[in-house]
Structure formats: structure tokens, C-alpha cells
Design an enzyme around this catalytic site. Structure first.
Site, PDB file in Angstrom:
ATOM      1  N   HIS A  80       1.196  -1.341   0.006  1.00 31.25           N
ATOM      2  CA  HIS A  80       0.049  -0.452   0.145  1.00 31.25           C
ATOM      3  C   HIS A  80       0.958   1.560  -0.139  1.00 31.25           C
ATOM      4  CE1 HIS A  80      -0.170  -0.459   4.633  1.00 31.25           C
ATOM      5  NE2 HIS A  80       0.549   0.397   4.201  1.00 31.25           N
TER       6      HIS A  80
ATOM      7  N   GLU B 291       5.871  -3.621   7.841  1.00 31.20           N
ATOM      8  CA  GLU B 291       4.770  -3.356   7.669  1.00 31.20           C
ATOM      9  C   GLU B 291       4.328  -5.045   7.035  1.00 31.20           C
ATOM     10  OE1 GLU B 291       2.784   1.418   6.102  1.00 31.20           O
ATOM     11  OE2 GLU B 291       4.064  -0.955   4.829  1.00 31.20           O
TER      12      GLU B 291
ATOM     13  N   HIS C  73      -1.736   5.209   9.147  1.00 30.30           N
ATOM     14  CA  HIS C  73      -0.464   6.173   9.404  1.00 30.30           C
ATOM     15  C   HIS C  73      -1.091   7.288   9.574  1.00 30.30           C
ATOM     16  CE1 HIS C  73      -0.656   3.296   5.854  1.00 30.30           C
ATOM     17  NE2 HIS C  73       0.659   3.145   5.626  1.00 30.30           N
TER      18      HIS C  73
ATOM     19  N   HIS D 135      11.226  -0.129   1.951  1.00 30.42           N
ATOM     20  CA  HIS D 135      10.850   0.932   2.111  1.00 30.42           C
ATOM     21  C   HIS D 135      11.741   1.836   3.626  1.00 30.42           C
ATOM     22  CE1 HIS D 135       7.009   0.689   3.543  1.00 30.42           C
ATOM     23  NE2 HIS D 135       6.696   1.192   3.924  1.00 30.42           N
TER      24      HIS D 135
END
Lengths: 122, 283
Positions: free
Chosen positions: B12, B244, B61, B197
Site C-alpha cells: 500500500h 508492515e 498511518h 522502503h
């Protein structure tokens, strides 16, 4: 002595693993230290989820900032859009994104500053 | 009785929203085809599979939950889930349909299984849910969202995080919750996030394709081996925000052991390692 016996090796291993403690300084963590340090800054940036707060930000940034009890140094970081400084002072990337939106700063620009920052404490 | 008929692991990211919203031409451009092409395959697969519900394991988030009271696990028991304003105005999607009855059942089952989740009668979902979901379950115009969801949020933001092993066990408990539901529903479990990331510090933008592909291989072939990784290891391998991936691990825990990977795509591009992996379950 008996109490110590309850703290099994398995438990102690789990307790150690739950807090990463051996990360190189260029890989950070949002944890007790960061969340404590960044409490005011995070609250300020988080407020920008609300469109009325964004409106106030655009109309009168100083009045917007005055709501969060920031220190003078923190206000200065905000004013200067010092992304690295904000990060070092505990601002979470997920609220920083909201600040990037309201200040029209693309993420790659923030990334460029981050990469050029040298080290987590440098 | 309800059944788990498939699984989806999907990255995502706000970038996926920008590309989706830019329209079909951009989605099918040379730059984005490696990601959005496989998403089309997943949409086709899902249409054939015809699930009645999606349970979406994701992370927020700081759009619904904030640091004043951050839940470790939070479950939606609402009839619908509006799209959150993440700081730029909410994306113009209608609220996602929910299934409150299934949500409450999952809540009872998880608590019976000693997963003491935060129960949410109101929940706004952010890009953790709605960056991948329109690609597999949204028709423009009248159609809208097709499949009601039950969202399950995992804290991967504020350490201490629930361990990878704990997330795997959460998936197993979710499986029991679904199997014990009285209605004859076909459920697909989705896990979103990752893969590699790094959005903070001097390593901003680091992507680690080798690890990402190894993660996807292990998730398919030997998922329990992933429960032995610590967050310290995961951060070193994939970056601070890559943790995540435990949402994928929870998804895999809800599938039978012999679930087989079907669509598998990986695309390291710009600042993200984008992954997409579906699992089929023998009937």
C-alpha cells in the site's frame, strides 16, 4: 533468587527482541525516545488532518503554531521547513506527510534533505 | 459455515493512489504496467473466485488512530467505513461497505482466543486499505465497491510492535473466527503494506529487492520461518517502514498451510519495493 527464576531465558529473549537496540544510526525507530521527544511536534502536524486547521495554517501560521506549546526551537524548525531537524526532534514520518501537504513540499524534496543529512545525530 | 477461499498480499502506498486516480492511461503506461498489470490479473481472479467478504489486515498511518491512545490490534465492527482525510482532503470514494455482524463475531472469537483487540464501531480507513483495494474491487460509476470488508489494523508504527510471531498467530486466530461463523460465506483475507522502503534519515529511498523477493518466497513456501525474524532484523533488511510486512504474515496465517501462490509480481520502483501475491486455497 526465587523471583529471578521466574524470568526465564525465553521471556528475557522476548523482552530483548521487542526493543531493537542494535540498529545502525542511519536506521531509525519510532519508539519511547522518539515519541517522547516529538510529542509536541507530532501533535501539531497531526492537527493538519483537519481542514479547519489547514485553513488556519494558511491564514495565520503563527496562530496555528501557538496552539501546541512548541518550544522556540521547535517553532523555528517548523518555520524553516527543516525536515531533517523535525525528524531528529521526533516528528513521525506519517504526520510529516501531512505537513508536507499543507506546505506543498513533495516527498522527494524531503527525501533529498534526508539523504543529505549525513547521520541520525550528525 | 464460512470458509477462507483465498489470500492477497499487496503493497500500500500513496503513490499507488496517485497513479490509480490519474486514470487508465497512466496505469497502463510502461512505467506502471509492471505493477498495475498484475493488479488487473488479481481483479480477474477475484471476480472468478466471487468472495462474499474481504478481511483486510492493514495498518493505519495516524489517520484514524493517534499517539494519544494507540491500539496494538483494532477491529472494525461497523456497517461502513468512510475514507479518511490524510491531510489533503479525502479521496472521493464512497464509504466502503462493512459487515458489522461478521465483525462482532470476529471480535468475540479473537477475544476468546486471547487476542484482546480494540473494537471500533466507527473507523475511517486510509491508504492502508484504499490504495490497493480499488484496483481489485471497485467499478467506476454505479457499481462502486462490490465486496463488504472487515478491517483489522495492526500497530506497525509505534514501538513496541506486536512480534511477527504474534501477528502470525493473529492470522491463525482470524482463521478460526471465520471458520466458526454460521453464515455460508466465502472470505478472502488481504494483508497490505511493505515491501522494502525507508522514508526517514540518510537511507531515505533505499529499496532492497533481493530481500523482498526472498520474503515473498518464504511467505509461500515456509511462512513460519518468517515468525523467527526480529524487528531489528526486518528493519535492517527492508527499512524502518518495511515492518508492515507482518500484515502479510498475519494474512498467510489465516490460510491453510498448503495454500499455493498464484499471481506473483514484484516491482522495485522509485522509493518502494512493490509486491503483489495471491494465494489459492484448494476447494
Amino acid at each position: 533468587m526465587e523471583l529471578r527464576d521466574e524470568l526465564t531465558q525465553d521471556y528475557l529473549d522476548r523482552l530483548r527482541a521487542v526493543q531493537p537496540s542494535d540498529l545502525p544510526e542511519d536506521l531509525d525507530l519510532f519508539d519511547e525516545a522518539t515519541a517522547t521527544r516529538g510529542r509536541r511536534l507530532n501533535k501539531a502536524a497531526y492537527s493538519l488532518k483537519d481542514e479547519h486547521q489547514r485553513e488556519l495554517f494558511h491564514r495565520d501560521e503563527a496562530a496555528w503554531m501557538a496552539q501546541f506549546g512548541l518550544t522556540d526551537a521547535e517553532e523555528e524548525l517548523m518555520r524553516k521547513r527543516d525536515w531533517i531537524g523535525l525528524w531528529r526532534n521526533g516528528m513521525s514520518i506519517y504526520v510529516m506527510v501531512k505537513l508536507s501537504g499543507v506546505t506543498n513540499t513533495p516527498l522527494p524534496e524531503i527525501g533529498k534533505q534526508m539523504r543529505e543529512s549525513g547521520g541520525a545525530n550528525g | 459455515m464460512a470458509r477462507v477461499v483465498g489470500g492477497i498480499g499487496a503493497s500500500h502506498a500513496p503513490s499507488m493512489e496517485h497513479i490509480y486516480d490519474a486514470g487508465e492511461e497512466v496505469r497502463e503506461s510502461e512505467e506502471w504496467q509492471p505493477l498495475f498489470g498484475p493488479f488487473k490479473d488479481v481483479a480477474t481472479w477475484l471476480e472468478e473466485l466471487r468472495p462474499d467478504r474481504l478481511v483486510v489486515i492493514y495498518n493505519d498511518h495516524m489517520d484514524q488512530f493517534y499517539l494519544d491512545a494507540y491500539p496494538t490490534f483494532a477491529l472494525g465492527v461497523a456497517a461502513e467505513y468512510p475514507v479518511a482525510d490524510e491531510g489533503f482532503g479525502a479521496r472521493p470514494f464512497p464509504p466502503l461497505p462493512g459487515d458489522a455482524k461478521l465483525g462482532w463475531h470476529v471480535a468475540r472469537s479473537l477475544v476468546a482466543d486471547e487476542f484482546d483487540i480494540t473494537i471500533c464501531q466507527e473507523l475511517e480507513v486510509d491508504h492502508g486499505v484504499i490504495s490497493p483495494l480499488p484496483m481489485v474491487d471497485f467499478s467506476e460509476g454505479e457499481g462502486g465497491w462490490k465486496i463488504p470488508i472487515v478491517p483489522l489494523a495492526v500497530n506497525v508504527i509505534l514501538h513496541p510492535l506486536p512480534s511477527p510471531l504474534r501477528c502470525w498467530k493473529l492470522g491463525q486466530a482470524l482463521r478460526r473466527a471465520i471458520l466458526s461463523y454460521e453464515e455460508d460465506l466465502r472470505v478472502v483475507v488481504v494483508g497490505t503494506g511493505g515491501l522494502s522502503h525507508q522514508l526517514t534519515g540518510p537511507k531515505f529511498g533505499r529499496v532492497t529487492p533481493e530481500w523482498d523477493q526472498e520474503f515473498m518466497r518464504l511467505l509461500a513456501e515456509d511462512p513460519e520461518s518468517l515468525t523467527r525474524y526480529t524487528y531489528e532484523e526486518l528493519i535492517k533488511l527492508g527499512g524502518t517502514e518495511s515492518v508492515e510486512v507482518v500484515n502479510w504474515l498475519a494474512m498467510r496465517g489465516a490460510l491453510p498451510r498448503d495454500a499455493r501462490p498464484l499471481v506473483q509480481a514484484y516491482y522495485a520502483h522509485r522509493i518502494m519495493g512493490y509486491g503483489l501475491q495471491t494465494f489459492e486455497v484448494a476447494a
